[in-house]
Write a protein that holds these residues in place. Structure first.
Motif, PDB file in Angstrom:
ATOM      1  N   TRP A 176       0.866  -1.404   0.048  1.00  0.00           N
ATOM      2  CA  TRP A 176       0.095   0.100   0.049  1.00  0.00           C
ATOM      3  C   TRP A 176       1.142   1.322   0.040  1.00  0.00           C
ATOM      4  CZ3 TRP A 176      -3.540  -1.809   4.436  1.00  0.00           C
ATOM      5  CH2 TRP A 176      -4.374  -2.998   4.166  1.00  0.00           C
ATOM      6  N   GLN A 177       0.202   2.443  -0.170  1.00  0.00           N
ATOM      7  CA  GLN A 177       0.906   3.792  -0.312  1.00  0.00           C
ATOM      8  C   GLN A 177       1.457   3.974   1.045  1.00  0.00           C
ATOM      9  OE1 GLN A 177       1.262   5.745  -2.690  1.00  0.00           O
ATOM     10  NE2 GLN A 177       0.208   4.429  -4.344  1.00  0.00           N
ATOM     11  N   ARG A 178       2.942   4.392   1.140  1.00  0.00           N
ATOM     12  CA  ARG A 178       3.304   4.794   2.448  1.00  0.00           C
ATOM     13  C   ARG A 178       3.187   6.129   2.896  1.00  0.00           C
ATOM     14  NH1 ARG A 178       8.928   3.827   4.093  1.00  0.00           N
ATOM     15  NH2 ARG A 178       9.122   1.598   5.142  1.00  0.00           N
ATOM     16  N   PRO A 179       3.112   6.790   3.847  1.00  0.00           N
ATOM     17  CA  PRO A 179       2.990   8.121   3.986  1.00  0.00           C
ATOM     18  C   PRO A 179       4.201   8.646   3.831  1.00  0.00           C
ATOM     19  CG  PRO A 179       3.205   6.783   6.260  1.00  0.00           C
ATOM     20  CD  PRO A 179       3.005   5.850   5.146  1.00  0.00           C
ATOM     21  N   ILE A 180       4.257   9.980   3.312  1.00  0.00           N
ATOM     22  CA  ILE A 180       5.536  10.723   2.856  1.00  0.00           C
ATOM     23  C   ILE A 180       5.514  11.896   3.848  1.00  0.00           C
ATOM     24  CG2 ILE A 180       4.823  10.126   0.309  1.00  0.00           C
ATOM     25  CD1 ILE A 180       4.227  13.297   0.114  1.00  0.00           C
ATOM     26  N   ASN A 181       4.704  12.311   4.725  1.00  0.00           N
ATOM     27  CA  ASN A 181       4.963  13.301   5.805  1.00  0.00           C
ATOM     28  C   ASN A 181       4.523  12.861   7.154  1.00  0.00           C
ATOM     29  OD1 ASN A 181       5.366  16.224   6.343  1.00  0.00           O
ATOM     30  ND2 ASN A 181       3.314  16.544   6.369  1.00  0.00           N
ATOM     31  N   MET A 182       5.363  13.335   7.967  1.00  0.00           N
ATOM     32  CA  MET A 182       5.173  13.181   9.347  1.00  0.00           C
ATOM     33  C   MET A 182       5.006  14.716   9.879  1.00  0.00           C
ATOM     34  SD  MET A 182       4.393  12.309  12.586  1.00  0.00           S
ATOM     35  CE  MET A 182       4.598  10.689  12.693  1.00  0.00           C
ATOM     36  N   GLN A 183       3.734  15.000  10.754  1.00  0.00           N
ATOM     37  CA  GLN A 183       3.533  16.180  10.993  1.00  0.00           C
ATOM     38  C   GLN A 183       3.621  16.424  12.559  1.00  0.00           C
ATOM     39  OE1 GLN A 183      -0.133  19.384  11.360  1.00  0.00           O
ATOM     40  NE2 GLN A 183       0.621  19.224   9.237  1.00  0.00           N
ATOM     41  N   LEU A 184       4.488  16.863  13.111  1.00  0.00           N
ATOM     42  CA  LEU A 184       4.740  16.817  14.489  1.00  0.00           C
ATOM     43  C   LEU A 184       4.990  18.172  15.156  1.00  0.00           C
ATOM     44  CD1 LEU A 184       8.037  16.931  14.718  1.00  0.00           C
ATOM     45  CD2 LEU A 184       8.170  14.482  14.065  1.00  0.00           C
ATOM     46  N   GLN A 185       5.013  18.015  16.692  1.00  0.00           N
ATOM     47  CA  GLN A 185       5.478  19.110  17.309  1.00  0.00           C
ATOM     48  C   GLN A 185       6.780  19.439  17.846  1.00  0.00           C
ATOM     49  OE1 GLN A 185       3.467  21.823  20.976  1.00  0.00           O
ATOM     50  NE2 GLN A 185       2.880  19.847  20.850  1.00  0.00           N
ATOM     51  N   LEU A 186       7.430  20.199  17.436  1.00  0.00           N
ATOM     52  CA  LEU A 186       8.948  20.661  17.740  1.00  0.00           C
ATOM     53  C   LEU A 186       9.330  22.257  17.966  1.00  0.00           C
ATOM     54  CD1 LEU A 186      11.762  19.135  17.988  1.00  0.00           C
ATOM     55  CD2 LEU A 186      12.144  20.051  15.546  1.00  0.00           C
ATOM     56  N   ASN A 187      10.031  22.505  19.125  1.00  0.00           N
ATOM     57  CA  ASN A 187      10.368  23.816  19.237  1.00  0.00           C
ATOM     58  C   ASN A 187      11.356  23.871  20.363  1.00  0.00           C
ATOM     59  OD1 ASN A 187       9.001  24.120  21.955  1.00  0.00           O
ATOM     60  ND2 ASN A 187       7.083  23.953  20.795  1.00  0.00           N
ATOM     61  N   CYS A 188      11.943  25.044  20.803  1.00  0.00           N
ATOM     62  CA  CYS A 188      12.965  24.966  21.524  1.00  0.00           C
ATOM     63  C   CYS A 188      12.586  24.443  23.057  1.00  0.00           C
ATOM     64  CB  CYS A 188      13.479  26.387  21.912  1.00  0.00           C
ATOM     65  SG  CYS A 188      14.380  27.311  20.641  1.00  0.00           S
ATOM     66  N   ALA A 189      11.083  24.539  23.260  1.00  0.00           N
ATOM     67  CA  ALA A 189      10.876  23.903  24.671  1.00  0.00           C
ATOM     68  C   ALA A 189      10.152  22.803  24.554  1.00  0.00           C
ATOM     69  CB  ALA A 189       9.731  25.146  24.963  1.00  0.00           C
ATOM     70  N   TYR A 190      10.101  22.080  23.518  1.00  0.00           N
ATOM     71  CA  TYR A 190       9.650  20.645  23.361  1.00  0.00           C
ATOM     72  C   TYR A 190      10.520  19.980  22.217  1.00  0.00           C
ATOM     73  CZ  TYR A 190       6.667  16.616  22.965  1.00  0.00           C
ATOM     74  OH  TYR A 190       6.607  15.337  22.780  1.00  0.00           O
ATOM     75  N   GLY A 207       9.249  12.769   5.102  1.00  0.00           N
ATOM     76  CA  GLY A 207       9.413  14.094   5.300  1.00  0.00           C
ATOM     77  C   GLY A 207       8.894  14.461   6.609  1.00  0.00           C
ATOM     78  N   VAL A 208       9.639  15.606   7.234  1.00  0.00           N
ATOM     79  CA  VAL A 208       8.911  15.922   8.545  1.00  0.00           C
ATOM     80  C   VAL A 208       8.513  17.530   8.420  1.00  0.00           C
ATOM     81  CG1 VAL A 208       9.718  16.518  11.064  1.00  0.00           C
ATOM     82  CG2 VAL A 208      10.680  14.760   9.795  1.00  0.00           C
ATOM     83  N   SER A 209       7.302  17.922   9.111  1.00  0.00           N
ATOM     84  CA  SER A 209       6.785  19.102   9.017  1.00  0.00           C
ATOM     85  C   SER A 209       6.593  19.417  10.243  1.00  0.00           C
ATOM     86  CB  SER A 209       5.511  19.291   8.163  1.00  0.00           C
ATOM     87  OG  SER A 209       4.651  18.580   8.151  1.00  0.00           O
ATOM     88  N   VAL A 210       6.703  20.801  10.719  1.00  0.00           N
ATOM     89  CA  VAL A 210       6.757  21.003  12.434  1.00  0.00           C
ATOM     90  C   VAL A 210       5.732  21.882  12.631  1.00  0.00           C
ATOM     91  CG1 VAL A 210       8.026  22.090  14.345  1.00  0.00           C
ATOM     92  CG2 VAL A 210       9.308  20.396  12.622  1.00  0.00           C
ATOM     93  N   PHE A 211       4.907  21.521  13.686  1.00  0.00           N
ATOM     94  CA  PHE A 211       3.956  22.714  13.816  1.00  0.00           C
ATOM     95  C   PHE A 211       4.194  23.331  15.318  1.00  0.00           C
ATOM     96  CE2 PHE A 211       1.764  18.816  15.437  1.00  0.00           C
ATOM     97  CZ  PHE A 211       1.479  19.062  16.948  1.00  0.00           C
ATOM     98  N   SER A 212       3.737  24.444  15.855  1.00  0.00           N
ATOM     99  CA  SER A 212       4.024  25.136  17.219  1.00  0.00           C
ATOM    100  C   SER A 212       5.390  25.465  17.365  1.00  0.00           C
ATOM    101  CB  SER A 212       3.484  24.148  18.289  1.00  0.00           C
ATOM    102  OG  SER A 212       3.205  24.899  19.191  1.00  0.00           O
ATOM    103  N   PRO A 213       6.133  25.957  16.337  1.00  0.00           N
ATOM    104  CA  PRO A 213       7.614  26.283  16.504  1.00  0.00           C
ATOM    105  C   PRO A 213       7.713  27.428  17.660  1.00  0.00           C
ATOM    106  CG  PRO A 213       6.819  27.509  14.605  1.00  0.00           C
ATOM    107  CD  PRO A 213       5.587  26.291  14.922  1.00  0.00           C
TER     108      PRO A 213
END
Length: 338
Positions: A176-190, A207-213
């Protein structure tokens, strides 16, 4: 604008991704922007080369997809944009209008595309890992959605490394199709995702995309915003001394450079070669400009040391720890040790 290939796919996305949780209907949250308020921010992002747009059906209970895509259809070209939306959180009181069952995923993609006024989404993402649905059912449904042409790729967000490994194992076993992107939380405090999740994604070509920088605003020293006065997750996630000390370090580095703290906090994320793209949930065009400046900001070793020296390990921030997180302060002694 800089562009990168997302994981091992051929898809190229901007280093900045426009986050849209703050766009939709004020009936959902008081800090949400309506369509008229959202358009200048969306236009400014597109004008500055942002081609990556992040949505979710959950945002404003569907109104977010409608509002943002009304603007995109009016001012943008569909074939030049990479649009992602997410599925999983409850869309109504109906017991089946949530999670990652085959029924809900099929219903949700059709509902999202109708609201968006589009034939397909570029990346269809799981908003979290649904522990109540067999992973084979979920990933089989997503694979069928890609085969039906309703999504070009699939992605995932906010889960443990073991859960991602389970997803990949099932995809590989069934072709099956594999995911191409992981969206996760990352910042100086986490930074807990740096231990296992990000290295695993690198190993697996995701690929990694970051929320809450900006750590929901604490890294800009803005705890009095309308959102933070009405959204109490900020206090749960970042109300400890370590987070406050880190925010002071961000401010010191920013002062030394003569720039805003937001630019430094965002630059810390973007300086990491493992990170494909960083989400920007902007309330103003000036906040988009801060992120644009961060793309070109190269931090020195001394600045990075100052930004990182106060970090201490903490428990994970995800759906399964909501309301149960332990602040990074000593717990009281018990029993014979009290």
């Amino acid at each position: 604008m800089q562009y990168v290939r997302l994981g091992q796919s051929g898809l190229k996305v901007s280093r900045l991704c426009l986050g849209t949780m703050n766009m939709g209907s004020k009936e959902w949250k008081p800090w949400i922007f309506d369509e008229k308020e959202s358009e200048p921010i969306i236009r400014h992002a597109l004008d500055n080369g942002v081609n990556f747009i992040d949505l979710a059906d959950f945002y404003s209970t569907g109104a977010g997809e409608e509002v943002v895509c009304n603007v995109l259809r009016r001012i943008g070209r569909r074939d030049e944009m990479v649009i992602t939306t997410k599925v999983g959180y409850a869309m109504s009181d109906d017991i089946n209008a949530q999670g990652h069952s085959r029924k809900h995923i099929f219903d949700a993609i059709d509902a999202s595309l109708t609201r968006m006024g589009m034939d397909y989404v570029d990346i269809y993402m799981l908003h979290y890992f649904d522990t109540e649905t067999p992973v084979e059912e979920t990933m089989g449904a997503l694979n069928d959605i890609v085969l039906a042409g309703k999504a070009r790729y699939i992605g995932i967000s906010t889960m443990t490394t073991g859960q991602l490994a389970k997803i990949l194992m099932v995809c590989d076993k069934n072709g099956w199709q594999r995911p191409i992107n992981m969206q996760l939380q990352l910042n100086c405090a986490y930074r807990e995702e740096e231990r296992e999740m990000i290295p695993f994604c690198m190993d697996q070509g995701i690929g990694v995309s970051v929320f809450s920088p900006l750590a929901r605003g604490i890294l800009t020293n803005d705890l009095q915003s309308n959102r933070n006065q009405t959204d109490f997750f900020t206090a749960e996630m970042y109300n400890d001394q370590a987070s406050k000390d880190i925010s002071y370090s961000v401010a010191k580095v920013a002062d030394a450079r003569g720039v805003l703290p937001a630019q430094i906090a965002q630059a810390w994320v973007l300086n990491k070669p493992e990170i494909s793209s960083m989400l920007v949930g902007a309330d103003t065009k000036e906040q988009v400009d801060s992120a644009l400046a961060a793309v070109e900001t190269k931090l020195t070793e001394e600045e990075i040391y100052e930004l990182e020296r106060n970090y201490t390990p903490c428990d994970l921030i995800n759906d399964y720890t909501a309301g149960k997180r332990i602040p990074r302060t000593a717990r009281p002694a018990k029993g014979d040790f009290a």
